[in-house]
Design an enzyme around this catalytic site. Sequence first.
Site, PDB file in Angstrom:
ATOM      1  N   HIS A  89       1.082  12.826  33.001  1.00  0.00           N
ATOM      2  CA  HIS A  89       0.062  12.994  34.053  1.00  0.00           C
ATOM      3  C   HIS A  89      -0.681  14.316  33.871  1.00  0.00           C
ATOM      4  O   HIS A  89      -0.395  15.072  32.953  1.00  0.00           O
ATOM      5  CB  HIS A  89       0.754  13.049  35.428  1.00  0.00           C
ATOM      6  CG  HIS A  89       1.177  11.731  35.951  1.00  0.00           C
ATOM      7  ND1 HIS A  89       0.288  10.728  36.293  1.00  0.00           N
ATOM      8  CD2 HIS A  89       2.407  11.239  36.199  1.00  0.00           C
ATOM      9  CE1 HIS A  89       0.953   9.691  36.747  1.00  0.00           C
ATOM     10  NE2 HIS A  89       2.234   9.971  36.700  1.00  0.00           N
ATOM     11  N   CYS A 118       1.299   6.324  32.792  1.00  0.00           N
ATOM     12  CA  CYS A 118       2.425   6.044  33.694  1.00  0.00           C
ATOM     13  C   CYS A 118       2.341   4.629  34.290  1.00  0.00           C
ATOM     14  O   CYS A 118       2.532   3.657  33.581  1.00  0.00           O
ATOM     15  CB  CYS A 118       2.485   7.114  34.770  1.00  0.00           C
ATOM     16  SG  CYS A 118       4.095   7.243  35.540  1.00  0.00           S
TER      17      CYS A 118
HETATM   18  N1  GLN Z   1       5.610   3.589  40.103  1.00  0.00           N
HETATM   19  C1  GLN Z   1       5.890   3.901  38.712  1.00  0.00           C
HETATM   20  C2  GLN Z   1       7.227   4.668  38.555  1.00  0.00           C
HETATM   21  O1  GLN Z   1       7.624   5.381  39.440  1.00  0.00           O
HETATM   22  C3  GLN Z   1       4.799   4.758  38.130  1.00  0.00           C
HETATM   23  C4  GLN Z   1       4.695   6.102  38.784  1.00  0.00           C
HETATM   24  C5  GLN Z   1       3.497   6.886  38.341  1.00  0.00           C
HETATM   25  O2  GLN Z   1       2.465   6.328  37.947  1.00  0.00           O
HETATM   26  N2  GLN Z   1       3.624   8.245  38.437  1.00  0.00           N
HETATM   27  O3  GLN Z   1       7.816   4.575  37.479  1.00  0.00           O
END
Ligand code: GLN
Length: 253
Positions: free
Chosen positions: A194, A94
């Site tokens: 995740h 992510c």
């Molecule tokens: N801040 C980034 C987004 O919202 C990554 C979020 C995350 O790592 N869950 O796309």
Amino acid sequence: MRLKICHLYPDALNLYGDRGNVLCMQKRLFWRGISCETETLKVGEHKDLSGYDLFFMGGGQDFEQEVLLSDLRGQNGREIKAAVADGKTFLCICGGYQILGTHYETKDGVICSFLGAVDLYTVGGTKRLIGNYAYRLDGADSDEIVVGFENHSGRTRLGKGISPLGHVLTGYGNNGKDHTEGVHYKNVFGTYSHGPVLPKNPGFCDLILETALKQKYGTAELAPLNDRFEKLAHESVLRQVLGAGYRRKTGRT
Ligand code: GLN
């Protein structure tokens, strides 16, 4: 055989238990008698990264990504970029995946320059792309399906000629439009998944380990493990995201 893992920015990119991916890689090496040494690189620290075989970077909120910008503009950014170019193996999740790209444009139009290690960029949206999802890994010899959980506002677009990690069976993936998910560039695996993603996707974990071992030793034969519980967890999520007909939908009749 021995692998040296560097966990990048565990103090900043640490959402959703992504560190569990490092534990999973350590365990699946240990169960095969392959030694593994794991170190971390925290924000503001500096070390020679050329001696590591495998890098992990987890997810983080927009704020944490911005905290990293000064680190990424300096020596650490140059070393990470060099490791990608040298074919070192990466698993980036992510926010950690987005950071490999050229830039991130926030939903307010602020441009954050990222590493530029892979030709991709991300644009923040107002609606978050959230949910359980599943995707099939691309690659002629792969029938691997990955199940996971995504939560991101960023919509990632891959540059011309840059291969996705896979294509979604259900869920959003990179941007909710082109059905791609993640990136597979050189030996870099980037994904929005995740969770951690690896424990319930043992085949994906072993693909990453084999990649790192092949890059270091020229060959890699991972002995099979008893993945009964991992496969039960995998099938449970697959049934949840694809419904009762999941075997037909995935060609696993
Ligand atoms: N801040 C980034 C987004 O919202 C990554 C979020 C995350 O790592 N869950 O796309």
